[in-house]
Design a protein around this motif. Structure first.
Motif, PDB file in Angstrom:
ATOM      1  N   MET A  23       0.953  -1.402   0.207  1.00  0.00           N
ATOM      2  CA  MET A  23      -0.207  -0.249  -0.068  1.00  0.00           C
ATOM      3  C   MET A  23       0.921   0.930   0.273  1.00  0.00           C
ATOM      4  N   ILE A  24       1.682   1.025   1.094  1.00  0.00           N
ATOM      5  CA  ILE A  24       2.297   2.829   0.832  1.00  0.00           C
ATOM      6  C   ILE A  24       3.611   2.467  -0.277  1.00  0.00           C
ATOM      7  N   LYS A  25       3.695   1.827  -0.696  1.00  0.00           N
ATOM      8  CA  LYS A  25       3.752   1.860  -2.460  1.00  0.00           C
ATOM      9  C   LYS A  25       4.074   3.220  -3.282  1.00  0.00           C
ATOM     10  N   LYS A  26       2.320   3.112  -3.672  1.00  0.00           N
ATOM     11  CA  LYS A  26       1.440   3.331  -3.983  1.00  0.00           C
ATOM     12  C   LYS A  26       1.191   4.697  -3.544  1.00  0.00           C
ATOM     13  N   ILE A  27       1.653   5.388  -2.911  1.00  0.00           N
ATOM     14  CA  ILE A  27       0.923   6.648  -1.754  1.00  0.00           C
ATOM     15  C   ILE A  27       1.525   7.966  -3.537  1.00  0.00           C
ATOM     16  N   PRO A  28       3.442   8.180  -3.763  1.00  0.00           N
ATOM     17  CA  PRO A  28       2.873   8.720  -4.583  1.00  0.00           C
ATOM     18  C   PRO A  28       2.525   8.456  -5.885  1.00  0.00           C
ATOM     19  N   LEU A  29       1.889   7.615  -6.058  1.00  0.00           N
ATOM     20  CA  LEU A  29       0.944   7.910  -7.232  1.00  0.00           C
ATOM     21  C   LEU A  29      -0.220   8.268  -6.933  1.00  0.00           C
ATOM     22  N   PHE A  30      -0.569   8.141  -6.095  1.00  0.00           N
ATOM     23  CA  PHE A  30      -2.017   8.090  -4.921  1.00  0.00           C
ATOM     24  C   PHE A  30      -2.313   9.576  -5.008  1.00  0.00           C
TER      25      PHE A  30
ATOM     26  N   ILE B  13     -31.888  10.000   7.220  1.00  0.00           N
ATOM     27  CA  ILE B  13     -31.546   9.022   6.121  1.00  0.00           C
ATOM     28  C   ILE B  13     -30.214   9.213   5.290  1.00  0.00           C
ATOM     29  N   PHE B  14     -30.405  10.281   5.152  1.00  0.00           N
ATOM     30  CA  PHE B  14     -29.015  10.403   4.620  1.00  0.00           C
ATOM     31  C   PHE B  14     -27.949  10.345   4.539  1.00  0.00           C
ATOM     32  N   CYS B  15     -27.638  10.780   5.811  1.00  0.00           N
ATOM     33  CA  CYS B  15     -26.529  10.525   6.781  1.00  0.00           C
ATOM     34  C   CYS B  15     -26.156   9.145   6.358  1.00  0.00           C
ATOM     35  N   LEU B  16     -26.980   7.862   7.743  1.00  0.00           N
ATOM     36  CA  LEU B  16     -26.627   7.059   6.799  1.00  0.00           C
ATOM     37  C   LEU B  16     -26.510   6.204   5.610  1.00  0.00           C
ATOM     38  N   GLY B  17     -27.129   6.745   5.171  1.00  0.00           N
ATOM     39  CA  GLY B  17     -26.581   6.072   3.400  1.00  0.00           C
ATOM     40  C   GLY B  17     -24.947   6.549   3.282  1.00  0.00           C
ATOM     41  N   GLY B  18     -25.448   7.855   3.044  1.00  0.00           N
ATOM     42  CA  GLY B  18     -23.536   8.557   2.872  1.00  0.00           C
ATOM     43  C   GLY B  18     -22.145   7.735   3.733  1.00  0.00           C
ATOM     44  N   ILE B  19     -22.950   7.319   4.681  1.00  0.00           N
ATOM     45  CA  ILE B  19     -22.009   6.457   5.851  1.00  0.00           C
ATOM     46  C   ILE B  19     -21.764   4.624   5.698  1.00  0.00           C
ATOM     47  N   THR B  20     -22.875   4.939   5.292  1.00  0.00           N
ATOM     48  CA  THR B  20     -23.024   2.828   4.460  1.00  0.00           C
ATOM     49  C   THR B  20     -21.554   3.074   3.770  1.00  0.00           C
ATOM     50  N   ILE B  21     -21.678   3.998   2.451  1.00  0.00           N
ATOM     51  CA  ILE B  21     -20.547   3.852   1.425  1.00  0.00           C
ATOM     52  C   ILE B  21     -19.516   4.367   1.930  1.00  0.00           C
ATOM     53  N   PHE B  22     -19.063   5.276   2.528  1.00  0.00           N
ATOM     54  CA  PHE B  22     -18.007   4.827   3.320  1.00  0.00           C
ATOM     55  C   PHE B  22     -17.562   3.886   3.964  1.00  0.00           C
ATOM     56  N   TYR B  23     -18.343   2.655   4.206  1.00  0.00           N
ATOM     57  CA  TYR B  23     -17.976   1.581   5.347  1.00  0.00           C
ATOM     58  C   TYR B  23     -17.960   0.512   4.206  1.00  0.00           C
ATOM     59  N   MET B  24     -18.338   0.823   3.411  1.00  0.00           N
ATOM     60  CA  MET B  24     -18.530  -0.338   2.349  1.00  0.00           C
ATOM     61  C   MET B  24     -16.821  -0.057   1.651  1.00  0.00           C
ATOM     62  N   MET B  25     -16.354   1.380   1.037  1.00  0.00           N
ATOM     63  CA  MET B  25     -14.997   1.499   0.461  1.00  0.00           C
ATOM     64  C   MET B  25     -14.428   0.868   2.428  1.00  0.00           C
TER      65      MET B  25
ATOM     66  N   ARG C  30     -14.301  -1.706   3.403  1.00  0.00           N
ATOM     67  CA  ARG C  30     -14.496  -2.993   3.302  1.00  0.00           C
ATOM     68  C   ARG C  30     -13.677  -3.490   2.623  1.00  0.00           C
ATOM     69  N   ALA C  31     -14.239  -2.881   1.370  1.00  0.00           N
ATOM     70  CA  ALA C  31     -13.410  -3.478  -0.050  1.00  0.00           C
ATOM     71  C   ALA C  31     -11.618  -2.499  -0.207  1.00  0.00           C
ATOM     72  N   PHE C  32     -11.818  -1.506   0.600  1.00  0.00           N
ATOM     73  CA  PHE C  32      -9.727  -1.188   0.524  1.00  0.00           C
ATOM     74  C   PHE C  32      -9.540  -2.333   1.542  1.00  0.00           C
ATOM     75  N   SER C  33     -10.906  -2.954   2.504  1.00  0.00           N
ATOM     76  CA  SER C  33      -9.440  -3.052   3.954  1.00  0.00           C
ATOM     77  C   SER C  33      -9.074  -2.147   4.301  1.00  0.00           C
TER      78      SER C  33
ATOM     79  N   LYS D 195      -8.974  -0.897   7.814  1.00  0.00           N
ATOM     80  CA  LYS D 195      -9.906  -1.224   9.401  1.00  0.00           C
ATOM     81  C   LYS D 195     -10.412   0.178  10.029  1.00  0.00           C
ATOM     82  N   GLY D 196      -9.335   1.073  10.236  1.00  0.00           N
ATOM     83  CA  GLY D 196      -9.548   2.637  10.728  1.00  0.00           C
ATOM     84  C   GLY D 196     -11.047   3.172  10.463  1.00  0.00           C
ATOM     85  N   LEU D 197     -10.827   2.972   8.822  1.00  0.00           N
ATOM     86  CA  LEU D 197     -12.575   3.859   8.432  1.00  0.00           C
ATOM     87  C   LEU D 197     -13.281   3.231   8.880  1.00  0.00           C
ATOM     88  N   GLU D 198     -13.279   1.391   8.498  1.00  0.00           N
ATOM     89  CA  GLU D 198     -14.378   0.812   9.307  1.00  0.00           C
ATOM     90  C   GLU D 198     -14.811   1.348  10.788  1.00  0.00           C
TER      91      GLU D 198
END
Lengths: 373, 326
Positions: free
Chosen positions: A1-8, B12-24, B26-29, B31-34
């Motif tokens: 992940m950290i390697k991609k930071i400059p690209l990001f 409900i709008f807020c809930l939707g926004g946070i759900t999108i953040f939550y999905m992101m 999860r997708a990018f793993s 943990k902090g954001l989750e």
């Protein structure tokens, strides 16, 4: 992940570049005024330069560390570039919000509050400035009316008449009883001068915020936030800009809409009209202005019976009683708009400044600030 | 209930926004954001509870205000007398109070005007047929300035009272109107971390101005027994006679009427008039009514401060600083 930071980071810069280019398209001269367009582009460009400077410095450090195989420095530079990315995101959010708030094609009070009284079609900033100008105008006209009214009262109050026929007569001071209103006008004058000063100060501060916060403090904040030792202070400046530049106009528009919704401005205009009508229509004042001798029926230099014109003293008393009551009501309205609401706004703004600065950097020590004020 | 629907939509709008953040997250793993999203979910749940609590609070306060309002207007009927809005009831009470006070203001001003007028009348006599010099017999020398000053003081106090009550009415009306705007805004602002404190403050201010302030005012009036029913304008004896004499002076024999006014101004028992004013129930009730808005504002300020802090605003220092500033 950290390697991609400059690209990001580069992606974000590109995104910012694109959005910044688009910014000029969003603010064509026919939608916003030329001045506003110039204003927007000037501070946004300065912020952009600040970002580029900080990124350049970090890239140089990164390359030096890479060239000299300093792993720790390389990691640090990468992390700092990530922070620059976060700052770019913050800037994008500010640019987005300021588009909404500053541009006449953006968010208007009518869009938020619907078709209610006082919700205009102009941008939030223009509406907020209009509101502050209205407050200043209100206090100026109130002060002028009260000063004029007080001069009349004082003149009439000290006017002495002595009439004697064949050596016997009377001396009267018909308006002496009006002296009981001295204090009313003293309070009103001092109060409204204070309120006028408050409203002028607010207007000047408002102009200063748009002249100084966006063009000076925000770019400095952006630049400072990109480096570790000054990150907190930079964040604080960004928080201050958001609170004062974006949040304050919204509060002023809310005040304006609510005041117009309850008919305060209309009521004030009614009082001023009443005062003006009374002053113009008053027989005593008209006579006094024309000639004091006109106050008497008959010739003052002859031995014919001399009488005061009918209905001079009683209407004068009634008029000044009504006018003093109108003055109290006017004061109440002015206090609400010019003293009470700024205090309320100050409390809300102080909270928002505290929170925004804490979120973006270091919390402002507002308790000492309020003590100082 | 419009603000509730609006608030729910925003929540409900807020809930939707946070759900999108939550999905992101999860997708990018991330943990902090989750974790952050989960805590924000909790905040929205808390917001929902806050809305429920607010509805309950408003209903309770409206019922209580209605009861007090009925008591103040001596209505035995359970039907609402002034509608369910406590601001309307409070404004109605203030206007009822203002009537007798404004009448007293006019009475005292009128009487003070006559006394000051009488005090200043001079009778002009001459010696040697007016050929040499005039002799002014000064006005009522026995009437001390402090008497006129006391009348002036009463007029000022009544004027300040009228201003205070008008100001209070406008604050209540403003707060009522403001609540509809800032309550939904407060709920939405509270959903985001950087604006949580401001949102909390908006919610507290909305409730404080629209519900607590008028209710506290009505209850203070009720508890102190200072109802508008018990307040009657202070009447000054012979005031009509004084006014009539001023008119006569304008029309008829100047010297005779002026002498009469002068003599009357000298012989009036001012001590009794002023004594009656200060010992009258009008003055006592006036003082209690004057205090009522002050108490109501203190209660409201305390409510806003503590409720906003409960909802997440950090106002401890700001509150103290603000009071110093005021």
């Amino acid at each position: 992940m950290i390697k991609k930071i400059p690209l990001f980071i580069l992606c974000i810069i590109l995104l910012f570049n694109l959005s910044h280019s688009a910014l000029f398209d969003i603010f064509p001269d026919d939608v916003c005024g030329g001045d506003l367009n110039a204003f927007m582009s000037s501070w946004a460009v300065t912020c952009y330069i600040a970002i580029m400077i900080s990124l350049l410095i970090l890239l140089i450090i990164f390359l030096i560390c890479r060239g000299m195989q300093i792993q720790k420095g390389e990691t640090w530079a990468k992390y700092e570039m990530l922070q620059v990315g976060a700052t770019v995101l913050i800037l994008l959010v500010i640019v987005g919000f300021s588009e909404f708030i500053l541009c006449s094609g953006g968010l208007t009070p009518k869009m938020i509050f619907g078709n209610v009284l006082g919700a205009g079609d102009d941008s939030m900033v223009v509406e907020a400035k209009d509101y502050l100008t209205t407050l200043m105008r209100m206090n100026t006209i109130s002060l002028t009316s009260i000063l004029f009214f007080n001069i009349q009262r004082e003149t009439i109050g000290n006017f002495k008449f002595s009439v004697d026929i064949i050596g016997l007569g009377i001396g009267i001071t018909p308006g002496k009883g009006l002296n009981s209103l001295n204090r009313v006008f003293e309070i009103a004058q001092i109060g409204i001068i204070t309120m006028l000063v408050t409203s002028i100060t607010q207007l000047m501060l408002f102009n200063y915020v748009y002249a100084g916060m966006f063009t000076i403090y925000l770019p400095i904040g952006i630049l400072l936030r990109c480096f570790e030792p000054t990150r907190r202070f930079g964040g604080t400046l960004i928080g201050l800009t958001i609170a004062l530049g974006l949040f304050w106009p919204m509060l002023l528009v809310i005040n304006s809409v609510a005041l117009q919704g309850i008919g305060v401005f209309g009521m004030w205009e009614g009082i001023i009209e009443f005062v003006a009508e009374q002053m113009q229509a008053n027989q005593f004042i008209n006579l006094h202005i024309n000639s004091p001798a006109d106050m008497f029926d008959g010739n003052i230099h002859t031995s014919a019976p001399i009488t005061f014109k009918i209905g001079i003293i009683e209407p004068m008393k009634i008029m000044f009683s009504a006018l003093s009551m109108a003055t109290w009501k006017m004061l109440a309205i002015n206090i609400l708009g010019s003293l009470f609401l700024p205090l309320l706004n100050f409390a809300i703004l102080a909270t928002s400044m505290r929170e925004f600065s804490r979120f973006f950097g270091e919390q402002i020590d507002l308790s000492n600030l309020t003590r100082m004020i | 209930m419009d603000w509730i629907i609006l608030t729910l939509i925003l929540a409900i709008f807020c809930l939707g926004g946070i759900t999108i953040f939550y999905m992101m997250a999860r997708a990018f793993s991330l943990k902090g954001l989750e974790k952050w999203c989960k805590s924000e979910y909790m905040e929205i749940l808390i917001t929902a509870f806050i809305i429920l609590a607010i509805i309950g609070f408003i209903q309770g306060m409206l019922y209580l205000t209605q009861e007090v309002s009925n008591e103040l207007t001596h209505t035995t009927s359970t039907a609402p007398v002034l509608g369910s809005d406590p601001v309307n009831a409070a404004v109605f009470e203030v206007y009822k109070i203002l009537g007798p006070i404004k009448k007293t203001y006019r009475n005292v001003f009128s009487a003070g005007f006559f006394f000051a007028f009488g005090k200043e009348i001079s009778i002009i006599g001459t010696d040697m047929g007016g050929l040499l010099s005039k002799t002014f017999i000064p006005g009522a020398a026995s009437l001390p300035n402090t008497i006129i000053g006391t009348f002036t003081w009463i007029i000022n106090v009544l004027g300040i009272f009228v201003m205070w009550m008008y100001f209070f009415v406008e604050v209540m009306k403003f707060g009522d109107y403001l609540a509809v705007i800032i309550l939904p805004m407060g709920i939405i602002l509270r959903a985001f971390p950087p604006t949580r404190g401001v949102g909390a403050m908006f919610i507290a201010m909305g409730l404080g101005f629209a519900i607590v302030l008028p209710s506290a005012f009505l209850m203070t009036l009720f508890v102190s027994g200072s109802t508008s029913e018990s307040l009657e304008a202070f009447e000054i004896e012979n005031l009509d006679e004084y006014n009539k004499m001023l008119e006569e002076l304008c029309i008829g024999n100047n010297i005779a009427t002026a002498s009469l006014i002068k003599n009357m101004a000298m012989s009036i028992d001012y001590q009794t008039i002023l004594g009656m004013f200060f010992e009258s129930s009008f003055f006592a009730i006036l003082l209690r009514i004057f205090i009522s808005p002050v108490i109501a504002l203190i209660i409201t300020y305390t409510f806003i401060r503590s409720f906003a802090m409960m909802l997440g605003a950090d106002l401890a220092e700001i509150g103290r600083g603000l009071i110093k500033l005021i």
